[in-house]
Write an enzyme that holds these catalytic residues in place. Structure first.
Site, PDB file in Angstrom:
ATOM      1  N   ASN A   1       4.028  -3.829   2.872  1.00 23.08           N
ATOM      2  CA  ASN A   1       4.321  -5.244   2.650  1.00 23.08           C
ATOM      3  C   ASN A   1       5.511  -5.728   3.458  1.00 23.08           C
ATOM      4  OD1 ASN A   1       3.304  -5.585  -0.854  1.00 23.08           O
ATOM      5  ND2 ASN A   1       2.131  -5.212   0.995  1.00 23.08           N
TER       6      ASN A   1
ATOM      7  N   LYS B   1      11.527  -8.078  -3.204  1.00 25.42           N
ATOM      8  CA  LYS B   1      10.381  -8.795  -3.771  1.00 25.42           C
ATOM      9  C   LYS B   1      10.675  -8.968  -5.259  1.00 25.42           C
ATOM     10  CE  LYS B   1       6.142  -7.506  -2.723  1.00 25.42           C
ATOM     11  NZ  LYS B   1       4.934  -6.634  -2.773  1.00 25.42           N
TER      12      LYS B   1
END
Length: 433
Positions: free
Chosen positions: A268, A273
């Site tokens: 990712n 995140k």
């Protein structure tokens, strides 16, 4: 009378931390030994079997190699562990598993050939404290592509402390909080983790740190931590239904083959995140807090809301050289995209060109103030040196990067959000002058 006093003294001693025992473990020790400094034990398992609340177990430096799990794989999709910590301490008397001063015990799980997912250290106990340990090598097997990641440390306990750990080269997250509340991850590094054999793509699941906890388990904190060169994300709070705080932490160079800038398509690549529920709107999402942290040189986003259904708090953070520095992409009740977040006193260098914050609650950030920042505003703007050795107490190193100079345009440009500051008003970014 004398006997009564002796009994009372014995009871008081049994309850007092000062009367707690101290034990020693060394790679060349023996579990039939006395567990003293001169005659140490050999295994973590034996030390845990003997240790009681309030006790301290000192691990001497050297390599502790593991070749098999404590149980066999029930299936190729099952999970097993090299070490299971399931004996709890108490609020006043935790059990301490600490590195011997000045030495580094290395727990190496690379030799495990169990044909399923592996937890290097599985923690299901409450009130324990791991400190100064190096944990590496939690493996995947190359001919088993049925699973996602393995884990360096896997946590399902409460009130635990994970301090000054060095987590690296695991085939999955360095440290993962599956469940439990009021855990503190303090001054810990997680780096060069990469999951080459994950079923949905190489690099998809090896975060530096993760917390995917269920509802009812608040109080988890990552403080003074660093994540770098991990194939997925630095910090990942996806599917966390209890609030988490990330503070005074740094994340850089995620989403690449570790040690390179070779992109991994499945990785990712976000620094922090900070939420999301697998791209779904949920009505019971929770607010996480990210503050006084730095994210740079990440493949995708530095700070990322990840389709979170409500505004997260991002206060006093610094981002630079990410594809997107701050990405507040959220999700509306109808499943559509919306930008959500409360952003205050953040800094994107050199300007606000790499942002996705339109519609979020953004004020008193460097881009809102249209600051024309340059290298002269900071002691340094280098992207190297962030992995410098920690200070003797384990805290983050004193590095000059993005510390504002006296004449910097970021000094006193913030607003009071209830956090400490010097001067007339808070400075922008992760570092207060």
């Amino acid at each position: 009378m004398y006997l009564s006093r002796c009994i009372a003294a014995a009871v008081a001693c049994a309850a007092a931390p000062a009367c707690a025992a101290t034990y020693y473990v060394a790679p060349a020790g023996s579990d039939t030994a006395a567990g003293t400094e001169a005659a140490p034990w050999q295994s973590f398992a034996h030390a845990q079997a003997v240790a009681q609340p309030g006790d301290t177990v000192w691990f001497r430096g050297g390599r502790y190699a593991y070749t098999r799990a404590t149980t066999s794989c029930a299936s190729r999709r099952a999970a097993v562990a090299g070490i299971v910590l399931d004996k709890s301490g108490t609020a006043t008397q935790p059990i301490r598993y600490w590195a011997y001063p000045g030495e580094t015990p290395v727990f190496d799980f690379a030799g495990m050939k169990d044909d399923c997912r592996v937890k290097g250290i599985e923690v299901v106990a409450d009130w324990i404290h791991l400190k100064g340990l190096e944990i590496t090598g939690a493996p995947q097997q190359p001919d088993n592509r049925l699973n996602h990641e393995s884990w360096g440390v896997w946590v399902n306990g409460n009130h635990d402390v994970f301090e000054r750990l060095d987590l690296h080269h695991n085939m999955g997250p360095g440290l993962f909080i599956k469940d439990g509340g009021w855990n503190l991850v303090l001054n810990t590094d997680s780096h060069h983790n990469y999951d080459p054999y994950t079923s949905n793509g190489a690099g998809q699941s090896a975060d530096g740190f993760g917390a995917h906890i269920s509802a009812g388990h608040p109080g988890n904190v990552f403080r003074g931590c660093r994540a770098w060169d991990n194939s997925d994300d630095g910090f990942d709070l996806i599917n966390a239904y209890s609030p988490v705080t990330i503070e005074q932490s740094w994340a850089w160079q995620q989403g690449y083959l570790p040690g390179t800038h070779t992109s991994l398509p499945a990785g990712n690549g976000n620094g922090i995140k900070a939420g999301g529920y697998s791209g779904r709107y949920v009505p019971n999402g929770v607010k996480h807090v990210v503050r006084f942290s730095v994210a740079f040189d990440n493949k995708v986003s530095g700070f990322y809301a990840n389709h979170h259904p409500l505004a997260l708090d991002f206060f006093h953070n610094t981002a630079f050289r990410n594809a997107v520095d701050f990405n507040m992409l959220g999700i509306a009740p109808d499943g559509g995209p919306v930008y959500l977040g409360t952003l205050r006193n953040n800094l994107a260098y050199p300007d606000g060109a790499r942002l996705k914050v339109a519609g979020a609650d953004s004020a008193a950030n460097s881009w809102d103030l249209h600051l024309a920042l340059s290298a002269a505003d900071f002691d340094s703007v280098a992207a190297t040196g962030w992995d410098a050795p920690r200070k003797p107490d384990g805290s983050l190193p004193d590095v000059p990067m993005f510390h504002p100079t006296a004449a910097s345009a970021v000094v006193d440009k913030g607003v009071d959000v209830g956090l400490p500051y010097h001067g007339k008003a808070p400075d922008l970014g992760a570092f207060e002058r």
